[in-house]
Design a protein around this motif. Structure first.
Motif, short mmCIF file in Angstrom:
data_model
loop_
_atom_site.label_atom_id
_atom_site.label_comp_id
_atom_site.label_asym_id
_atom_site.label_seq_id
_atom_site.Cartn_x
_atom_site.Cartn_y
_atom_site.Cartn_z
N ALA A 95 30.43 40.38 26.64
CA ALA A 95 31.72 40.14 27.28
C ALA A 95 32.26 38.74 26.97
N GLY A 96 31.36 37.78 26.80
CA GLY A 96 31.79 36.42 26.53
C GLY A 96 32.20 35.65 27.77
N ALA A 97 32.53 36.34 28.83
CA ALA A 97 32.93 35.71 30.09
C ALA A 97 32.83 36.75 31.20
N ARG A 98 32.83 36.28 32.40
CA ARG A 98 32.80 37.22 33.53
C ARG A 98 34.23 37.67 33.82
N ASN A 99 34.68 38.59 32.98
CA ASN A 99 36.04 39.10 33.08
C ASN A 99 36.02 40.54 33.61
N ALA A 100 37.18 41.18 33.59
CA ALA A 100 37.29 42.54 34.12
C ALA A 100 36.42 43.53 33.33
N ALA A 101 36.35 43.37 32.02
CA ALA A 101 35.52 44.27 31.20
C ALA A 101 34.05 44.09 31.55
N TYR A 102 33.62 42.87 31.76
CA TYR A 102 32.24 42.58 32.14
C TYR A 102 31.91 43.24 33.49
N GLU A 103 32.79 43.06 34.45
CA GLU A 103 32.57 43.66 35.77
C GLU A 103 32.58 45.18 35.71
N GLY A 104 33.54 45.75 35.00
CA GLY A 104 33.61 47.20 34.87
C GLY A 104 32.39 47.77 34.17
N ALA A 105 31.94 47.10 33.11
CA ALA A 105 30.76 47.56 32.38
C ALA A 105 29.52 47.46 33.26
N ASN A 107 29.37 47.52 36.57
CA ASN A 107 29.45 48.54 37.63
C ASN A 107 29.10 49.93 37.09
N LEU A 108 29.62 50.25 35.91
CA LEU A 108 29.34 51.55 35.31
C LEU A 108 27.87 51.68 34.94
N LEU A 109 27.28 50.61 34.42
CA LEU A 109 25.87 50.62 34.05
C LEU A 109 25.00 50.81 35.29
N LEU A 110 25.30 50.08 36.37
CA LEU A 110 24.51 50.20 37.60
C LEU A 110 24.70 51.58 38.23
N ASP A 111 25.91 52.11 38.20
CA ASP A 111 26.15 53.47 38.72
C ASP A 111 25.31 54.49 37.96
N GLU A 112 25.25 54.36 36.63
CA GLU A 112 24.47 55.29 35.83
C GLU A 112 22.98 55.10 36.07
N ALA A 113 22.54 53.86 36.24
CA ALA A 113 21.13 53.60 36.56
C ALA A 113 20.75 54.26 37.88
N ARG A 114 21.62 54.18 38.86
CA ARG A 114 21.37 54.82 40.16
C ARG A 114 21.37 56.33 40.02
N ARG A 115 22.27 56.85 39.18
CA ARG A 115 22.33 58.30 38.99
C ARG A 115 21.03 58.81 38.37
N GLN A 116 20.51 58.08 37.39
CA GLN A 116 19.31 58.52 36.69
C GLN A 116 18.02 58.15 37.41
N ARG A 137 17.53 52.34 27.72
CA ARG A 137 18.44 52.77 26.66
C ARG A 137 19.19 54.05 27.06
N SER A 138 18.51 54.96 27.71
CA SER A 138 19.15 56.21 28.16
C SER A 138 20.31 55.92 29.10
N VAL A 139 20.12 54.96 29.98
CA VAL A 139 21.19 54.59 30.91
C VAL A 139 22.35 53.94 30.16
N TRP A 140 22.05 53.05 29.22
CA TRP A 140 23.10 52.43 28.42
C TRP A 140 23.93 53.47 27.68
N GLU A 141 23.26 54.40 27.03
CA GLU A 141 23.98 55.42 26.26
C GLU A 141 24.84 56.30 27.15
N ALA A 142 24.32 56.66 28.32
CA ALA A 142 25.11 57.48 29.24
C ALA A 142 26.31 56.71 29.78
N ALA A 143 26.14 55.42 30.04
CA ALA A 143 27.26 54.60 30.53
C ALA A 143 28.34 54.49 29.47
#
Length: 152
Positions: A95-105, A107-116, A137-143
């Motif tokens: 991300a290079g910085a704590r921006n909206a893309a970083y936060e969204g990514a 959140n999506l990664l943690l949501d997928e980790a919780r799902r799996q 890696r499975s969580v990353w790919e699913a996210a």
């Protein structure tokens, strides 16, 4: 009901389209006659399918996973002395910085980790440190797939 429909169409010059295409593409075709008395047949431009742009969240996740593939994956530390990183470290690098893309990514990664792996995970580092490389890696790919389908 007294609905009147009147069709007053304006006549279009048949050479108009050929002239418009000449203006759009003024280069003559090789070996084409310079000028002919009969109008050239109208050519059709086929539109390409719309290009789907990669969203900022999908790009951040993809770049972070590529970073892990290139530099290595680590547990129990943000950055390993040899350059490997944990999941949150890879997200920060991508991300290079704590921006909206970083936060969204994140959140999506943690949501997928919780799902799996269950809802007990409070953070990406705690989840990252408790799983194998294949599980992470499975969580990353699913996210990444999820971000792609959500077009974010």
């Amino acid at each position: 009901m007294n609905t009147r429909t009147e069709s007053h169409f304006t006549h279009i010059d048949p050479d108009l389209y050929a002239k418009a295409f000449e203006l759009l593409d003024p280069t003559p075709e090789p070996n084409a006659p310079a000028a002919s008395a009969a109008p050239a047949p109208a050519s059709f431009i086929l539109a390409a399918p719309p290009v789907r742009l990669t969203g900022a969240v999908e790009k951040t996740l993809t770049d972070a996973l590529n970073f892990l593939d290139t530099h290595g994956w680590a547990k129990h530390r943000l950055i390993h002395p040899e350059g490997a990183r944990c999941s949150i470290g890879a997200l920060r690098a991508a991300a290079g910085a704590r921006n909206a893309a970083y936060e969204g990514a994140g959140n999506l990664l943690l949501d997928e980790a919780r799902r799996q792996h269950g809802n007990q995970w409070e953070s990406i580092p705690s989840w990252n440190d408790s799983h194998s490389g294949a599980q992470v890696r499975s969580v990353w790919e699913a996210a990444i797939r999820c971000a792609h389908h959500m077009n974010i």
